[in-house]
Design an enzyme around this catalytic site. Structure first.
Site, PDB file in Angstrom:
ATOM      1  NE  ARG A   1      -1.396  -1.839  -2.687  1.00  0.00           N
ATOM      2  CZ  ARG A   1      -2.156  -2.736  -2.046  1.00  0.00           C
ATOM      3  NH1 ARG A   1      -3.243  -3.213  -2.619  1.00  0.00           N
ATOM      4  NH2 ARG A   1      -1.824  -3.174  -0.851  1.00  0.00           N
TER       5      ARG A   1
ATOM      6  CD  GLU B   1      -6.974 -11.747   2.391  1.00  0.00           C
ATOM      7  OE1 GLU B   1      -5.882 -11.756   3.000  1.00  0.00           O
ATOM      8  OE2 GLU B   1      -7.136 -11.204   1.292  1.00  0.00           O
TER       9      GLU B   1
ATOM     10  CE1 TYR C   1       0.019  -7.142   0.496  1.00  0.00           C
ATOM     11  CE2 TYR C   1       0.721  -7.010   2.796  1.00  0.00           C
ATOM     12  CZ  TYR C   1      -0.172  -6.679   1.795  1.00  0.00           C
ATOM     13  OH  TYR C   1      -1.248  -5.880   2.086  1.00  0.00           O
TER      14      TYR C   1
ATOM     15  NE  ARG D   1      -9.385  -2.726   7.034  1.00  0.00           N
ATOM     16  CZ  ARG D   1      -8.288  -3.464   7.150  1.00  0.00           C
ATOM     17  NH1 ARG D   1      -8.114  -4.544   6.398  1.00  0.00           N
ATOM     18  NH2 ARG D   1      -7.337  -3.107   7.981  1.00  0.00           N
TER      19      ARG D   1
ATOM     20  CE1 TYR E   1      -3.876  -2.770   9.102  1.00  0.00           C
ATOM     21  CE2 TYR E   1      -2.681  -3.804   7.310  1.00  0.00           C
ATOM     22  CZ  TYR E   1      -3.795  -3.740   8.130  1.00  0.00           C
ATOM     23  OH  TYR E   1      -4.801  -4.645   7.958  1.00  0.00           O
TER      24      TYR E   1
END
Ligand code: 3EB
Length: 344
Positions: free
Chosen positions: A161, A334, A154, A227, A214
């Site tokens: 990305r 999730e 990930y 979000r 983060y």
């Protein structure tokens, strides 16, 4: 009107051809079995459907392949560019890309490199056709929690990305798309995206640090997503709530407790809806109206999660439940959601 619907392959085949032609594309959850061809842009995600509700829709026993399909009332055009297959009307474009991971001569891992290539292709296409605003990315990759090249996969994905966003001169924080990133047992990197000409407003959750910020504990490059995104199209407002989990600030809460994680996740979704309602003058979003997709790490947790959702949302809500790997080892569930609300 742009709407999403949950559609089985069988239900799709029963529809008139004119209606089929108005489908922009789909994300098809196909379990591990082989699935028939599907003549529209789609990604095949090898995740098992554990349950869906309301159970009467689609009107078949547990479908072997369940799709989230996007429908418009416009005439669509279709295109293929590099590895991308897409359909579009005058205001929105839905596209998909599947890429196998190839070893590269550079220092980057195959997944990082493949992710960067995929996103660069997507941004190049959107810039060329002038659908510059991405509302939503859906990202699926094999073995999301495995390590290779000294890094969890990930986190490799996040490196690729972010690099593509930067190369394409896009924001990597702030006004960024809604997204999800989930793991499958196997298969290529598969990305679907919905973009358009009207801009989107990125929504953040005051209970959570923006993922773009983060700290490096979660990988050398931050995830790039908001979000939720809020889009006003012609006579409708669309809300895309990103994959949402039991994270407050940047930390996972309740690592061993799936019921508590589900409650925390719903509290986060409530906070996102409140923030969206603050931004949107025309409509009010409520938990009961949303269309949910619930990714569950351990199938045995299904009933526990459903009980919490019923307590938080009420009975009769709409949801699809899938077995999937979530992008942090300690996350057991999730939840993402979307909603189209017409006005005037
Ligand atoms: C989180 O909040 C959980 O990398 O695109 C949720 C939604 C998550 C999107 C992504 C990751 C992504 O960090 C994981």
């Amino acid at each position: 009107m742009l709407t999403s619907l949950n559609l089985s392959q069988a239900a799709y085949l029963l529809q008139p051809a004119d209606w089929q032609k108005q489908l922009l594309g789909a994300v098809r959850f196909s379990g591990s079995g082989s699935v028939p061809g599907f003549p529209l842009p789609h990604i095949d995600v090898p995740m098992r459907v554990l349950d869906y509700q309301p159970a009467s829709k689609p009107p078949v026993a547990m479908p072997t392949a369940l799709c989230e399909a996007w429908h418009t009332d416009q005439t669509l055009q279709e295109g293929q560019s590099g590895d991308i297959h897409y359909r579009y009307d005058g205001s929105v474009l839905f596209g998909v890309i599947h890429l196998n991971e190839h070893v590269t001569p550079t220092g980057s891992s195959p997944l990082q490199h493949t992710t960067e290539q995929a996103y660069q292709q997507i941004f190049t296409l959107l810039d060329a056709l002038d659908y510059p605003h991405v509302y939503r990315f859906w990202n699926y990759m094999a073995q999301i929690n495995s390590r290779s090249h000294d890094l969890e996969r990930y986190r490799q994905f996040n490196l690729g990305r972010q690099a593509a966003f930067m190369t394409s001169r896009r924001d990597i924080a702030g006004n960024v798309p809604a997204a999800c990133a989930l793991g499958t047992a196997e298969g290529p990197l598969s990305i679907a995206f919905l973009a358009g000409r009207p801009p989107a407003v990125a929504i953040e959750n005051p209970r959570q640090l923006s993922a773009c910020d983060y700290p490096p504990d979660y990988g050398p490059r931050s995830p790039v997503f908001s979000r939720a995104s809020l889009v006003q199209l012609d006579r409708q407002v669309m809300l895309f709530i990103s994959g949402t989990a039991s994270i407050v600030g940047h930390a996972t809460l309740h690592p061993q407790d799936v019921a508590a994680q589900t409650h925390e996740t719903m509290t986060n979704i409530e906070a996102i809806i409140n923030a969206a309602n603050h931004e949107s003058a025309h409509v009010r979003f409520t938990l009961a109206q949303l269309f949910y997709r619930v990714y569950i790490r351990h199938e045995a947790d299904l009933k526990t999660i459903q009980a919490v959702l019923q307590a938080r949302i009420g009975s009769g809500y709409s949801a699809v439940f899938l077995q999937a790997d979530v992008c942090r080892q300690d996350l057991l569930v999730e939840i993402e959601a979307n909603l189209t609300v017409p006005f005037a």
